[in-house]
Enzyme design. Structure first.
Site, PDB file in Angstrom:
ATOM      1  N   CYS A   1     -26.282 -69.063 -28.666  1.00  0.00           N
ATOM      2  CA  CYS A   1     -27.485 -69.888 -28.837  1.00  0.00           C
ATOM      3  C   CYS A   1     -27.404 -70.708 -30.121  1.00  0.00           C
ATOM      4  O   CYS A   1     -27.718 -71.899 -30.143  1.00  0.00           O
ATOM      5  CB  CYS A   1     -28.731 -69.006 -28.843  1.00  0.00           C
ATOM      6  SG  CYS A   1     -30.286 -69.924 -29.032  1.00  0.00           S
TER       7      CYS A   1
ATOM      8  N   ASP B   1       8.256 -56.123  16.178  1.00  0.00           N
ATOM      9  CA  ASP B   1       7.684 -57.145  17.058  1.00  0.00           C
ATOM     10  C   ASP B   1       8.722 -57.619  18.076  1.00  0.00           C
ATOM     11  O   ASP B   1       8.412 -57.787  19.268  1.00  0.00           O
ATOM     12  CB  ASP B   1       7.192 -58.330  16.229  1.00  0.00           C
ATOM     13  CG  ASP B   1       5.913 -58.014  15.464  1.00  0.00           C
ATOM     14  OD1 ASP B   1       5.366 -56.916  15.660  1.00  0.00           O
ATOM     15  OD2 ASP B   1       5.476 -58.859  14.659  1.00  0.00           O
TER      16      ASP B   1
ATOM     17  N   GLY C   1     -38.431 -75.217 -15.398  1.00  0.00           N
ATOM     18  CA  GLY C   1     -37.737 -74.021 -15.868  1.00  0.00           C
ATOM     19  C   GLY C   1     -38.215 -72.750 -15.214  1.00  0.00           C
ATOM     20  O   GLY C   1     -37.499 -71.748 -15.188  1.00  0.00           O
TER      21      GLY C   1
ATOM     22  N   ASP D   1     -36.714 -63.479 -29.335  1.00  0.00           N
ATOM     23  CA  ASP D   1     -35.930 -64.310 -28.433  1.00  0.00           C
ATOM     24  C   ASP D   1     -35.304 -65.463 -29.214  1.00  0.00           C
ATOM     25  O   ASP D   1     -35.996 -66.167 -29.965  1.00  0.00           O
ATOM     26  CB  ASP D   1     -36.822 -64.873 -27.324  1.00  0.00           C
ATOM     27  CG  ASP D   1     -36.070 -65.803 -26.406  1.00  0.00           C
ATOM     28  OD1 ASP D   1     -35.233 -65.313 -25.625  1.00  0.00           O
ATOM     29  OD2 ASP D   1     -36.294 -67.022 -26.497  1.00  0.00           O
TER      30      ASP D   1
ATOM     31  N   SER E   1      -2.189 -55.468  12.762  1.00  0.00           N
ATOM     32  CA  SER E   1      -3.461 -55.912  12.185  1.00  0.00           C
ATOM     33  C   SER E   1      -3.336 -55.933  10.660  1.00  0.00           C
ATOM     34  O   SER E   1      -2.336 -55.502  10.088  1.00  0.00           O
ATOM     35  CB  SER E   1      -4.586 -54.976  12.609  1.00  0.00           C
ATOM     36  OG  SER E   1      -4.760 -55.012  14.011  1.00  0.00           O
ATOM     37  N   GLY E   2      -4.345 -56.454   9.999  1.00  0.00           N
ATOM     38  CA  GLY E   2      -4.316 -56.580   8.555  1.00  0.00           C
ATOM     39  C   GLY E   2      -3.960 -57.974   8.082  1.00  0.00           C
ATOM     40  O   GLY E   2      -3.940 -58.239   6.880  1.00  0.00           O
ATOM     41  N   HIS E   3      -3.662 -58.878   9.052  1.00  0.00           N
ATOM     42  CA  HIS E   3      -3.304 -60.253   8.706  1.00  0.00           C
ATOM     43  C   HIS E   3      -4.395 -61.239   9.131  1.00  0.00           C
ATOM     44  O   HIS E   3      -4.148 -62.435   9.216  1.00  0.00           O
ATOM     45  CB  HIS E   3      -1.991 -60.642   9.391  1.00  0.00           C
ATOM     46  CG  HIS E   3      -0.876 -59.705   9.118  1.00  0.00           C
ATOM     47  ND1 HIS E   3      -0.437 -59.428   7.844  1.00  0.00           N
ATOM     48  CD2 HIS E   3      -0.109 -58.955   9.963  1.00  0.00           C
ATOM     49  CE1 HIS E   3       0.562 -58.560   7.907  1.00  0.00           C
ATOM     50  NE2 HIS E   3       0.773 -58.239   9.175  1.00  0.00           N
TER      51      HIS E   3
ATOM     52  N   LYS F   1       6.794 -63.114  15.531  1.00  0.00           N
ATOM     53  CA  LYS F   1       7.310 -63.153  14.160  1.00  0.00           C
ATOM     54  C   LYS F   1       8.575 -62.307  14.071  1.00  0.00           C
ATOM     55  O   LYS F   1       8.698 -61.279  14.741  1.00  0.00           O
ATOM     56  CB  LYS F   1       6.254 -62.621  13.174  1.00  0.00           C
ATOM     57  CG  LYS F   1       4.969 -63.427  13.155  1.00  0.00           C
ATOM     58  CD  LYS F   1       4.042 -62.995  12.040  1.00  0.00           C
ATOM     59  CE  LYS F   1       3.606 -61.547  12.142  1.00  0.00           C
ATOM     60  NZ  LYS F   1       2.865 -61.263  13.380  1.00  0.00           N
TER      61      LYS F   1
ATOM     62  N   HIS G   1       3.643 -57.605   4.573  1.00  0.00           N
ATOM     63  CA  HIS G   1       3.311 -56.183   4.651  1.00  0.00           C
ATOM     64  C   HIS G   1       3.557 -55.490   3.312  1.00  0.00           C
ATOM     65  O   HIS G   1       3.512 -54.272   3.225  1.00  0.00           O
ATOM     66  CB  HIS G   1       4.146 -55.487   5.736  1.00  0.00           C
ATOM     67  CG  HIS G   1       4.131 -56.193   7.045  1.00  0.00           C
ATOM     68  ND1 HIS G   1       5.170 -57.010   7.456  1.00  0.00           N
ATOM     69  CD2 HIS G   1       3.199 -56.231   8.026  1.00  0.00           C
ATOM     70  CE1 HIS G   1       4.877 -57.506   8.643  1.00  0.00           C
ATOM     71  NE2 HIS G   1       3.691 -57.057   9.019  1.00  0.00           N
TER      72      HIS G   1
END
Length: 597
Positions: free
Chosen positions: A421, A131, A504, A575, A74-76, A126, A238
């Site tokens: 600004c 595996d 706005g 502002d 797992s993890g893929h 794989k 991995h």
């Protein structure tokens, strides 16, 4: 492109580092809970009780056909359970994170598929020792029980010039094998036919990965150390060592270097390609690249291959075989024949397979021409009128004032925004000055406002450009050649203000430009009843109202705009947007107060 390479440190984790944060419940349960989540979210998937095996919910269609089984640590994700469905895998078996699944679970999956009536079972494995051993053991046990089983080992890694005895690693090319083998099985091909055809395809398939960061198994430290600003070429899924390290380069440079390495004539792992070859291209996210980055890399891959004379027949880009949260990507290239493309395009119900276009990528037009529109008002030279000199003078004063206020507005904006600004308003002022040098000021005020609206929309950018363009566009509709008296100007300004409020989403008291604009416009409405000669007094009063409104924002809590995300106690200055509006009103008032020649 030439990259300067560095050797990888022998250190396999960060010294003194703690396990990385994960959004899980417990490390020991995360695989089972993830498989449960996938099955609950996908109506076509089921879990084999007592095992980490994901099955097609509808096993009946497998009767008389070859079933496909794959899997690994797992993890893929989404590999491999995300590719279970009609037209791809019949089942997938998962191990713990980065650990090969136990042979008992592999055997349980084989027997389940056999009992469903499958004529044979193909194991797609794989090329990793664990595996190969565990799937191989389960295959032998299944054969002893009378099951027709065969295995295809995927070894598509192009990283090592001289692979050792273990051979090339199995990477994202495995996913393409799932699809092609699944299509052949769906068409009723025999186990021998599928193995033969897939083995031929694998001779023209290669993958190479590049990592920008390590990953970490839940509850553990990162799998390796990669200093900031460095990337690793050829690493495994991995976190196994790659072959070369270098500084992080641009996407174009990285992709070009990857393809160079994958096709190098000096490497025994290379994928031999020539101009004219048709390719299936898979750009795989190893876990943590943003979609933006993935799209940039995908473009780089397509362009680079086309520049080398290849024909990009299909492209898939996304997360197909990941390495937890590793930042990086892998590139898989597969030589494509018409038969491969037919199988690649065949439908599948596997939840993780993308919805791809069936057409050839190379040669397809991807640019659409926009609808032709008349030249913008700011591009046209419109006729002057008696008021043109006055309006030009006011505009010139506004521009010079905004340029004088650039640093002041930037300083105010740094307290509540990104500090630009003043730059934004100064850029608009400079663009208007350039426009004034090559254009007459039209005699119709509405045409002038429309021209200015188009100019700031195109040149000013950001939310300020949109707001000013909204204001000017709405105002321009209330000004015509015959209606350019003071009252019409007041109505136009009011319409512009209402447009800014409507689109706005801000209002008076929200600490925005409206705190200066609205008091000024309300004062301008007095022009409707002003006595002849009293217009300048109203305009002067409006400028004063704008200045007072801007100053009042010192004590206001921001309720709109970027400043609304800043703590109120930090907002002690006016502002900047309101200050800019006050400066504009002041400039217009001063310009019109002066005697005109």
């Amino acid at each position: 492109m030439q990259l300067r390479y560095e050797s990888r440190t022998s250190e396999l984790w960060f010294k003194g580092s703690s396990p990385q944060k994960k959004l899980i419940n417990a490390a020991e349960n995360c695989v089972d809970e993830a498989l449960c989540g996938l099955a609950r979210a996908s109506g076509g998937l089921s879990l084999l009780r007592g095992h980490r095996v994901v099955l097609r919910s509808d096993l009946d269609p497998l009767r008389g056909k070859v079933a496909l089984l794959s899997g690994g640590g797992s993890g893929h994700e989404p590999a491999h359970a995300g590719y279970v469905g009609a037209g791809m895998l019949s089942a997938a078996v998962a191990g713990a994170v980065f650990a090969s699944p136990p042979p008992a679970s592999v055997l349980a999956a084989i027997l389940c598929l056999h009992s469903a009536g499958a004529s044979g079972v193909l194991l797609i494995v794989k090329n990793y020792t664990g595996d190969r051993l565990n799937f191989g053991l389960a295959a032998e046990q299944a054969r002893n029980r009378g099951v027709d089983v065969d295995t295809v080992v995927v070894a598509d890694d192009c990283a090592f010039n001289c692979p050792g005895k273990a051979g090339k690693r199995g990477l994202c090319g495995t996913i393409l094998v799932h699809k092609l083998a699944g299509g052949l099985a769906e068409e009723g091909c025999s186990l021998v036919q599928i193995v033969t055809r897939v083995s031929e395809v694998l001779l023209g398939t290669g993958t190479l990965g590049v990592g920008l960061s390590p990953c970490s198994v839940p509850g553990c430290r990162p799998t390796f150390e990669l200093p900031p600003g460095r990337m690793e070429l050829g690493l495994g899924i991995h976190g196994e060592p790659g072959v070369k390290r270098s500084k992080v380069a641009s996407a174009d440079e990285v992709v070009s270097a990857m393809i160079d390495h994958m096709t190098s004539a000096d490497s025994r792992s290379s994928l031999q390609l020539k101009a004219g070859d048709a390719l299936v291209v898979c750009v795989n996210n190893l876990g943590a690249l943003s979609r933006l980055e993935m799209a940039v890399v995908t473009r780089a891959a397509v362009v680079c291959l086309e520049n080398r004379g290849m024909v990009v027949a299909r492209v898939m880009a996304g997360s197909f075989m990941t390495s937890l949260e590793m930042a990086g990507m892998s590139l898989t290239l597969m030589r494509a024949s018409p038969e491969i493309l037919r199988l690649f395009d065949a439908k599948t119900s596997a939840p993780a397979w993308p919805n791809l276009s069936g057409g050839c990528v190379s040669g397809r037009g991807y640019l659409a021409d926009p609808t032709a529109v008349p030249a913008g008002a700011h591009d046209a030279n419109l006729p002057e009128g008696p008021r043109s000199p006055v309006m030009r003078k006011a505009l010139e004063r506004v521009c010079s004032t905004l340029l004088d206020h650039q640093e002041k507005l930037n300083a105010l904006d740094r307290a509540s925004g990104d500090g630009d600004c003043g730059n934004t308003h100064a850029q608009a002022a400079r663009d208007i000055q350039v426009w004034l040098q090559s254009h007459v000021v039209p005699g119709c005020p509405g045409q002038l406002l429309s021209a200015l609206a188009a100019l700031v929309q195109e040149k000013m950018g950001g939310s300020s450009g949109a707001l000013y363009s909204l204001f000017l566009t709405a105002a321009s509709g209330h000004m015509t050649e015959g209606q350019s008296h003071a009252a019409a100007w007041a109505s136009a300004m009011y319409a512009g203000m209402e447009a800014v409020k409507r689109y706005g989403g801000a209002d008076l008291g929200d600490r925005t430009m409206l705190d200066a604009l609205q008091p000024a416009v309300e004062e301008l409405m007095k022009l409707n009843g002003a006595t002849p000669g009293g217009e300048i007094a109203v305009l002067k009063a409006a400028a004063q109202k704008a200045a007072a409104g801007a100053d009042s924002t010192r004590g206001l809590a921001a309720k709109a705009g970027r400043a609304s995300y800043v703590a109120a106690e930090r907002l002690t200055l006016p502002d900047p947007g309101a200050e800019a509006v006050a400066a504009i009103f002041g400039a217009v008032s001063e310009a019109l107060e002066e005697p005109h020649l």
